[in-house]
Design an enzyme around this catalytic site. Structure first.
Site, PDB file in Angstrom:
ATOM      1  N   HIS A  58       0.739   0.162  -2.740  1.00 18.49           N
ATOM      2  CA  HIS A  58      -0.444   0.180  -1.863  1.00 18.49           C
ATOM      3  C   HIS A  58      -0.645  -1.128  -1.085  1.00 18.49           C
ATOM      4  O   HIS A  58      -1.555  -1.241  -0.273  1.00 18.49           O
ATOM      5  CB  HIS A  58      -1.709   0.567  -2.638  1.00 18.49           C
ATOM      6  CG  HIS A  58      -2.272  -0.468  -3.555  1.00 18.49           C
ATOM      7  ND1 HIS A  58      -3.374  -1.231  -3.234  1.00 18.49           N
ATOM      8  CD2 HIS A  58      -1.914  -0.855  -4.802  1.00 18.49           C
ATOM      9  CE1 HIS A  58      -3.675  -2.025  -4.246  1.00 18.49           C
ATOM     10  NE2 HIS A  58      -2.802  -1.825  -5.211  1.00 18.49           N
ATOM     11  N   CYS A 115     -19.625 -13.908  -7.123  1.00 21.54           N
ATOM     12  CA  CYS A 115     -20.199 -12.583  -7.377  1.00 21.54           C
ATOM     13  C   CYS A 115     -19.193 -11.454  -7.188  1.00 21.54           C
ATOM     14  O   CYS A 115     -19.222 -10.463  -7.903  1.00 21.54           O
ATOM     15  CB  CYS A 115     -21.396 -12.356  -6.480  1.00 21.54           C
ATOM     16  SG  CYS A 115     -22.517 -13.740  -6.546  1.00 21.54           S
ATOM     17  N   THR A 117       5.364  12.464 -17.004  1.00 20.88           N
ATOM     18  CA  THR A 117       5.900  13.198 -15.848  1.00 20.88           C
ATOM     19  C   THR A 117       5.795  12.334 -14.593  1.00 20.88           C
ATOM     20  O   THR A 117       4.756  11.744 -14.332  1.00 20.88           O
ATOM     21  CB  THR A 117       5.101  14.513 -15.661  1.00 20.88           C
ATOM     22  OG1 THR A 117       5.234  15.273 -16.860  1.00 20.88           O
ATOM     23  CG2 THR A 117       5.614  15.317 -14.471  1.00 20.88           C
ATOM     24  N   GLN A 140       2.488  -9.156  -3.823  1.00 20.73           N
ATOM     25  CA  GLN A 140       2.035  -9.535  -2.482  1.00 20.73           C
ATOM     26  C   GLN A 140       3.194  -9.764  -1.496  1.00 20.73           C
ATOM     27  O   GLN A 140       2.965  -9.791  -0.297  1.00 20.73           O
ATOM     28  CB  GLN A 140       1.177 -10.802  -2.541  1.00 20.73           C
ATOM     29  CG  GLN A 140      -0.172 -10.580  -3.193  1.00 20.73           C
ATOM     30  CD  GLN A 140      -1.102  -9.665  -2.387  1.00 20.73           C
ATOM     31  OE1 GLN A 140      -0.930  -9.454  -1.195  1.00 20.73           O
ATOM     32  NE2 GLN A 140      -2.091  -9.109  -3.067  1.00 20.73           N
ATOM     33  N   GLY A 176       1.213  -2.204  -9.831  1.00 23.88           N
ATOM     34  CA  GLY A 176       1.618  -3.573 -10.141  1.00 23.88           C
ATOM     35  C   GLY A 176       1.149  -4.033 -11.511  1.00 23.88           C
ATOM     36  O   GLY A 176       1.882  -4.732 -12.232  1.00 23.88           O
ATOM     37  N   ASN A 213      -1.968 -14.116  -4.208  1.00 25.88           N
ATOM     38  CA  ASN A 213      -2.821 -13.150  -3.514  1.00 25.88           C
ATOM     39  C   ASN A 213      -4.074 -13.770  -2.904  1.00 25.88           C
ATOM     40  O   ASN A 213      -4.643 -13.219  -1.969  1.00 25.88           O
ATOM     41  CB  ASN A 213      -3.218 -12.018  -4.473  1.00 25.88           C
ATOM     42  CG  ASN A 213      -3.683 -12.511  -5.814  1.00 25.88           C
ATOM     43  OD1 ASN A 213      -2.969 -13.271  -6.489  1.00 25.88           O
ATOM     44  ND2 ASN A 213      -4.861 -12.119  -6.228  1.00 25.88           N
TER      45      ASN A 213
HETATM   46  N1  PLP Z   1      -0.399  -8.800  -8.869  1.00 23.18           N
HETATM   47  C1  PLP Z   1      -0.875  -9.284  -7.716  1.00 23.18           C
HETATM   48  C2  PLP Z   1      -0.395 -10.603  -7.209  1.00 23.18           C
HETATM   49  C3  PLP Z   1      -1.816  -8.557  -6.977  1.00 23.18           C
HETATM   50  O1  PLP Z   1      -2.287  -9.058  -5.833  1.00 23.18           O
HETATM   51  C4  PLP Z   1      -2.255  -7.295  -7.496  1.00 23.18           C
HETATM   52  C5  PLP Z   1      -3.275  -6.508  -6.786  1.00 23.18           C
HETATM   53  O2  PLP Z   1      -4.079  -7.038  -6.043  1.00 23.18           O
HETATM   54  C6  PLP Z   1      -1.698  -6.839  -8.697  1.00 23.18           C
HETATM   55  C7  PLP Z   1      -0.780  -7.618  -9.360  1.00 23.18           C
HETATM   56  C8  PLP Z   1      -2.087  -5.527  -9.276  1.00 23.18           C
HETATM   57  O3  PLP Z   1      -1.439  -4.452  -8.618  1.00 23.18           O
HETATM   58  P1  PLP Z   1      -2.002  -2.983  -8.700  1.00 23.18           P
HETATM   59  O4  PLP Z   1      -3.269  -2.952  -7.892  1.00 23.18           O
HETATM   60  O5  PLP Z   1      -0.948  -2.102  -8.101  1.00 23.18           O
HETATM   61  O6  PLP Z   1      -2.235  -2.655 -10.138  1.00 23.18           O
END
Ligand code: PLP
Length: 391
Positions: A201, A325, A237, A179, A71, A151
């Site tokens: 993931h 933290c 690749t 998300q 992402g 998120n």
């Molecule tokens: N954007 C959002 C809203 C996310 O929650 C995250 C990961 O938590 C990312 C981007 C980043 O994605 P990646 O972990 O695949 O780099």
């Protein structure tokens, strides 16, 4: 002790069906997808099958999907790639204050390179209001990037309306859907999305693979140089096993979406209401209804989110917090501050994000433990005593 994993917005386990589908691409079908021989062509076919599946989930065409290393790369590619290729049209970018750092930091980077940046505020529920975007649009605005679902607080943004405002002002619209991809219904055509970032993931696929959907009318500058892969849009690749895994994960997400959405929403509401009823001085963060299914985010007064996490971990519960933290800085999460929470309350945040493995029993167990954990931490809090709290 059994682990109750309630941190699915951070990452998900790989679905066993995804895992089984990936393995042959490490040994039997190991060819380079750019090679002309049969092993290479088998790998190519697998990549293209996966591309079809990923595209189908959001009603895009396969040619509009660029596989990326996740992402973060998709967000960087969209923003930097678009601005570099279209700087002659204008230099103004608009984003929101609650974006993931993959977008916010990339926008800051572009700002340092000489582009103009407006960061929109959100309302107390975490919504970017279309009128606020409309007011911020300028003659030279060329790119608007607003996430589909947040998120940390789970709020779902009014993407269709926001995209319409961007288009009215002559800008293209990117959304970080990391998300929501596979969880919410997405139709890039109907919603007016020009570019969209996703990551495998978060939907039971492997880490380190994602994609950027780019409407075929849009031109982007390349982020990576050195090869003609991905129709000359992303050099390197192809990670065939990961791409295959992403394809299967997307297919499964599409098949199970409605059922999973209903189950997670119900469990999430039960968890959310149970926490708010059983823990005094607690509040929900984010939108009460327009939120990701199974995403619960709350703040507890008079405790540190970090301490809550550590105690929950000792009971086998894996959760997360936007508190100081965990993020390695002294400030609480920029999202919680953006919705107007004072620092002292934002420090007591807790996020529980449910997924396939979670059951009603898990929810009951967590509802039993959380009030005990908060109570015992408040016993040690001078602030709680000063406020007249009885531990
Ligand atoms: N954007 C959002 C809203 C996310 O929650 C995250 C990961 O938590 C990312 C981007 C980043 O994605 P990646 O972990 O695949 O780099």
């Amino acid at each position: 002790m059994k682990t109750i994993y309630m941190d699915h917005s951070a990452t998900t386990p790989v679905d066993p069906r995804v895992f089984d589908a990936i393995i042959p691409y490490y040994n039997d079908v190991f060819g380079n997808a750019s090679s002309v021989h049969t092993p290479g062509q088998k790998a190519r076919q697998a990549v293209e099958d996966a591309r079809d599946k990923v595209a189908a989930l959001i009603k895009a065409t396969p040619q509009e999907i660029i596989f990326t290393g996740g992402g973060t790369e998709a967000d960087n590619q969209a923003l930097i790639g678009y601005m570099q290729a279209n700087a002659h049209r204008g230099k103004h970018i608009i984003t929101s204050a609650i974006e993931h750092h993959a977008v916010l930091d990339t926008c800051e980077y572009l700002h340092k390179q000489g582009y103009d940046l407006t960061v929109l505020p959100v309302n107390p529920l975490g919504v970017v209001e279309p009128q606020v975007l409309k007011d911020a649009m300028r003659e030279d605005t060329v790119l608007v990037s607003i996430m589909h679902a947040n998120n940390e607080i789970g709020t779902i943004e009014p993407i269709k309306e926001l995209a319409a405002v961007a288009h009215e002002g002559g800008a293209v619209f990117h959304t970080d859907a990391v998300q929501s991809f596979g969880k919410l219904d997405i139709n890039v055509r109907e919603m007016g999305i020009d570019m969209l970032s996703a990551s495998a993931h978060k939907l039971y696929g492997p880490k380190g693979i994602g994609c950027l959907y780019v409407n075929k009318k849009i031109r982007l500058a390349k982020l990576l140089h050195g090869g003609a892969q991905e129709r000359n849009r992303r050099a390197g690749t192809e990670n065939v096993p990961a791409i295959v895994g992403f394809g299967v994960a997307a297919e499964l997400a599409g098949e199970n979406r409605l059922e999973s959405q209903a189950r997670l929403s119900e469990l999430g509401v039960r968890l959310q209401n149970g926490i708010l009823e059983r823990v005094p001085h607690s509040r929900l963060t984010g939108h009460p209804t327009l939120r990701l299914p199974g995403s619960v985010s709350v703040c507890f007064e008079f405790v540190e989110g970090e301490s809550v996490l550590l105690m929950l971990d000792s009971y086998g519960i894996a959760a997360s917090s936007g508190s100081a933290c965990t993020s390695g800085s002294l400030d609480p999460s920029h999202v919680l501050l953006a919705i107007g929470l004072p620092h002292v309350i934002a420090h007591g945040s807790l996020r529980l994000t449910l997924g396939h493995s979670n059951t009603e029993e898990d929810v009951e167990y967590v509802l039993d433990i959380i009030p005990k954990v908060v109570k015992s931490l408040r016993k040690m809090s001078p602030l709680y005593k000063d406020a007249g709290g009885v531990a």
